[in-house]
Design an enzyme around this catalytic site. Structure first.
Site, PDB file in Angstrom:
ATOM      1  N   GLN A 172     -22.412 -32.738 -26.736  1.00  0.00           N
ATOM      2  CA  GLN A 172     -22.458 -33.576 -25.534  1.00  0.00           C
ATOM      3  C   GLN A 172     -23.035 -34.943 -25.890  1.00  0.00           C
ATOM      4  O   GLN A 172     -24.122 -35.034 -26.447  1.00  0.00           O
ATOM      5  CB  GLN A 172     -23.306 -32.875 -24.458  1.00  0.00           C
ATOM      6  CG  GLN A 172     -23.303 -33.569 -23.123  1.00  0.00           C
ATOM      7  CD  GLN A 172     -21.930 -33.580 -22.449  1.00  0.00           C
ATOM      8  OE1 GLN A 172     -21.239 -32.571 -22.410  1.00  0.00           O
ATOM      9  NE2 GLN A 172     -21.531 -34.735 -21.932  1.00  0.00           N
ATOM     10  N   LYS A 175     -18.768 -27.514 -17.389  1.00  0.00           N
ATOM     11  CA  LYS A 175     -18.064 -26.856 -18.494  1.00  0.00           C
ATOM     12  C   LYS A 175     -18.300 -25.351 -18.435  1.00  0.00           C
ATOM     13  O   LYS A 175     -17.381 -24.547 -18.612  1.00  0.00           O
ATOM     14  CB  LYS A 175     -18.514 -27.447 -19.836  1.00  0.00           C
ATOM     15  CG  LYS A 175     -17.895 -28.816 -20.073  1.00  0.00           C
ATOM     16  CD  LYS A 175     -18.569 -29.636 -21.149  1.00  0.00           C
ATOM     17  CE  LYS A 175     -17.954 -31.034 -21.148  1.00  0.00           C
ATOM     18  NZ  LYS A 175     -18.708 -32.048 -21.839  1.00  0.00           N
ATOM     19  N   ASP A 189     -12.945 -31.009 -28.858  1.00  0.00           N
ATOM     20  CA  ASP A 189     -12.939 -32.333 -28.221  1.00  0.00           C
ATOM     21  C   ASP A 189     -11.882 -33.233 -28.880  1.00  0.00           C
ATOM     22  O   ASP A 189     -11.597 -34.314 -28.386  1.00  0.00           O
ATOM     23  CB  ASP A 189     -14.320 -32.998 -28.363  1.00  0.00           C
ATOM     24  CG  ASP A 189     -15.041 -33.133 -27.024  1.00  0.00           C
ATOM     25  OD1 ASP A 189     -14.365 -33.050 -25.989  1.00  0.00           O
ATOM     26  OD2 ASP A 189     -16.263 -33.322 -27.032  1.00  0.00           O
TER      27      ASP A 189
END
Ligand code: NAD
Length: 284
Positions: A98, A54, A121
């Site tokens: 995460q 990322k 997300d």
């Protein structure tokens, strides 16, 4: 038939360097630098490697990214208060947590605490609801990456049969909605589905998100279908997907590889969502 390989790695590089970096340049002329914060709890090796990718992709697009690391015994309250700070920080445009999180922390509580405008997300009920209603929203990254791969492979979904295997909230369900919104007829399969082979027999596109290594093989794939393999597994140090690539590529017309398929496109979609979030926050 030997399938065309739909390279997520090459497509993601192209989108990051040729398309997204240009959008970032425009934002920078207005003194806006899209800024992504990744919350990482504990020291799981797989999570650390996803986070590294990322950071790498963020750099390629020219956006800012920061990883906030916490010990695995951090309390749920402290994580929620960190997210609250981020929600209220005007210089941060996107935040992701995460996964997985340690067992003592509620994933639902943590994800639901993210402000929808910064939920890059696309996991909060607000953004999922908008997706289901067909409204403009931050679309979750793996389904968004899959749709981009179908587009670049020249797969027009209009009137096509799509079979999705797996009904998770982060892949199967949202990708089925996105395919329906492009006028595909979608068949959803899951662990209780009877006669999976029959459900695959007239599929033009097969999307596999089951979490079982090499679950689908070439003999289950109709000639000429497009196959999207979402799974990722490390078997004795070698990566493979939910599809047995070697046999599947002899039946499919196009297929995504593992590694280098859906994975990089997921991260690319995350960077794109952060840029979209920055554009929206500053135009609100
Ligand atoms: P999940 O475990 O949440 O869901 C798996 C789904 O598969 C369930 O809906 C279940 O009903 C279905 N299933 C299980 N056994 C089945 C069977 N025998 N027949 C038919 N359906 C069955 O998984 P997920 O989060 O959707 O992830 C799936 C895979 O994709 C995993 O390997 C995961 O690591 C991978 N993944 C990759 C990315 C990426 O960026 N590349 C992103 C998300 C998930």
């Amino acid at each position: 038939m030997t399938a065309k390989i739909i390279s997520g790695r090459e497509t993601a590089e192209h989108i990051l360097e040729k398309e997204l970096s240009k959008k970032v340049e425009v934002l920078k002329t207005k003194n806006i630098i899209p800024n992504l914060v990744v919350i990482l709890v504990g020291d799981m090796k797989a999570s650390a490697s996803y986070v590294k990718q990322k950071e790498k992709f963020a750099e390629k697009a020219g956006i800012k990214s920061e990883v906030r690391r916490f010990e695995s015994d951090i309390s749920e309250k402290d994580i929620l208060s960190e997210i609250d700070k981020i929600n209220n920080d005007p210089l941060i445009h996107g935040v992701i947590v995460q996964l997985p999180l340690p067992d003592h922390i509620s994933v639902a509580k943590v994800l639901n605490s993210i402000h929808p405008s910064k939920d890059v997300d696309g996991f909060t009920p607000n953004n999922v609801g908008k997706l289901f209603l067909g409204e403009d929203t931050l679309v979750s990254c793996t389904p968004k990456g899959i749709m981009q791969m179908l587009r670049i492979s020249g797969t027009d979904l209009n009137g096509k049969n799509v079979t999705v295997i797996g009904r998770s909230n982060i892949v199967g369900k949202p990708v089925s909605i996105l395919c329906q919104s492009e006028n595909a007829t979608v068949t959803m399969c899951h662990s209780r589905t009877k006669d999976l082979n029959h459900k695959l027999s007239d599929a033009d596109v097969i999307i596999v998100a089951v979490g079982v290594p090499k679950f689908i093989s070439g003999d289950q794939i109709p000639n000429g279908a497009v196959v999207i393999d979402v799974g990722i597994h490390n078997i004795d140090g070698k990566l493979c997907g939910d599809v047995d690539f070697d046999s599947a590529k002899e039946k499919a017309s196009a297929i995504t590889p593992v590694p280098g398929g859906v994975g990089p496109m997921t991260v690319c979609a995350l960077i794109e969502n952060t840029i979209i979030a920055a554009e929206r926050i500053h135009s609100a």
